[in-house]
Write an enzyme that holds these catalytic residues in place. Structure first.
Site, PDB file in Angstrom:
ATOM      1  N   ASP A 103      -4.213  -1.947   8.024  1.00 54.64           N
ATOM      2  CA  ASP A 103      -5.361  -1.431   8.714  1.00 54.64           C
ATOM      3  C   ASP A 103      -6.203  -2.220   7.154  1.00 54.64           C
ATOM      4  O   ASP A 103      -5.467  -2.456   6.070  1.00 54.64           O
ATOM      5  CB  ASP A 103      -5.515  -0.296   8.553  1.00 54.64           C
ATOM      6  CG  ASP A 103      -4.221   0.552  10.004  1.00 54.64           C
ATOM      7  OD1 ASP A 103      -4.427  -0.236  10.784  1.00 54.64           O
ATOM      8  OD2 ASP A 103      -4.689   1.810  10.020  1.00 54.64           O
TER       9      ASP A 103
HETATM   10  N1  URA Z   1       0.302   2.905   9.587  1.00 48.72           N
HETATM   11  C1  URA Z   1      -1.328   3.330   9.718  1.00 48.72           C
HETATM   12  O1  URA Z   1      -1.581   3.853  10.614  1.00 48.72           O
HETATM   13  N2  URA Z   1      -1.597   2.560   9.640  1.00 48.72           N
HETATM   14  C2  URA Z   1      -1.038   0.609   8.781  1.00 48.72           C
HETATM   15  O2  URA Z   1      -1.596  -0.137   8.328  1.00 48.72           O
HETATM   16  C3  URA Z   1       0.304   1.174   8.411  1.00 48.72           C
HETATM   17  C4  URA Z   1       0.557   1.592   9.721  1.00 48.72           C
END
Ligand code: URA
Length: 236
Positions: A103
């Site tokens: 993310d």
């Molecule tokens: N899980 C999440 O919620 N975000 C990420 O970036 C990776 C795994």
């Protein structure tokens, strides 16, 4: 191709490390000792060694990036800065792409490569490659949460997650945990914590398969993988 570029691409080390090896008289081209990094080599036909070990031309490029928060795991975007823009123009020329997504606000280990086969294998749901994350969680994470994660939790869309390992590192109003998952659903960790009524305040990936984020890399820094690290990924 320049010799220092060839050696760096082959995962021998960074350009700086390669220069040091050349200076130390560790490199030969077709049996001749070479100290000049700007010498051009024929990567397909010349025989190149470092400390006596033959170095083969690497078809693909593999990069480990310590992804900072605020950039997105994509090759292009109209609004946001992408992880590709963090790389040098030299590396961008190899057209690497991120292996999976973190993310925008997640930090940590991101592999970039132009090896589609390896990327596919690392991301394949059949392979169950383990990813480890460090997280700060709003609220007190409990042993009950660890049990719930081990059994699989049901996300808001009804999907039941595969068993995950949750380890509490620090308990309190803001807890710190390590979590290992073998899948990569969209926002998976944030959604798993939501399923147990908690919220992720900070998330950082520390491993992917057998590969660990190099602690020497600061946020936004990257380096090419060494040959043995590519093998670790392939064995993951
Ligand atoms: N899980 C999440 O919620 N975000 C990420 O970036 C990776 C795994």
């Amino acid at each position: 191709m320049r010799l220092d570029k060839f050696l760096a691409n082959a995962g021998v080390g960074s350009r700086k490390e390669v220069k040091a090896l050349l200076k130390k008289r560790c490199v030969t081209v077709n049996g001749q000792l070479v100290k000049d990094s700007s010498v051009h080599v024929d990567e397909m036909n010349d025989s190149i060694t470092v400390n006596g070990n033959p170095i083969h031309y690497q078809k693909y490029t593999y990069i480990m990036l310590h992804k900072p928060s605020g950039v997105i795991s994509a090759t292009e975007d109209k609004q946001d800065k992408t992880v590709i823009e963090l790389l040098s123009h030299d590396l961008q020329k190899f057209k690497p792409f991120p292996v999976g997504r973190l993310d925008k606000d997640t930090e940590g280990l991101l592999i970039l490569t132009n090896d589609g086969q390896l990327a596919h294998e690392l991301l394949s749901p059949k392979k169950h490659v383990t990813k480890t994350y460090f997280a700060k969680i709003k609220g007190e994470v409990t042993e009950a949460d660890c049990m719930a994660f081990a059994n699989g939790v049901t996300l808001e869309d009804g999907y039941r997650t595969k068993p995950a390992t949750l380890r509490i590192l620090k308990q309190g109003a803001q807890s710190e945990v390590e979590i290992m998952i073998t899948e990569g659903k969209y926002h998976q960790i944030k959604r798993m914590f939501r399923a147990v009524d908690k919220q992720v305040a900070y998330l950082k990936r520390t491993t992917m398969g057998k590969l660990h984020l190099d602690k020497a890399l600061k946020k936004g820094e990257y380096r090419q993988l060494r040959v043995e690290e590519v093998k670790l990924l392939q064995d993951s």
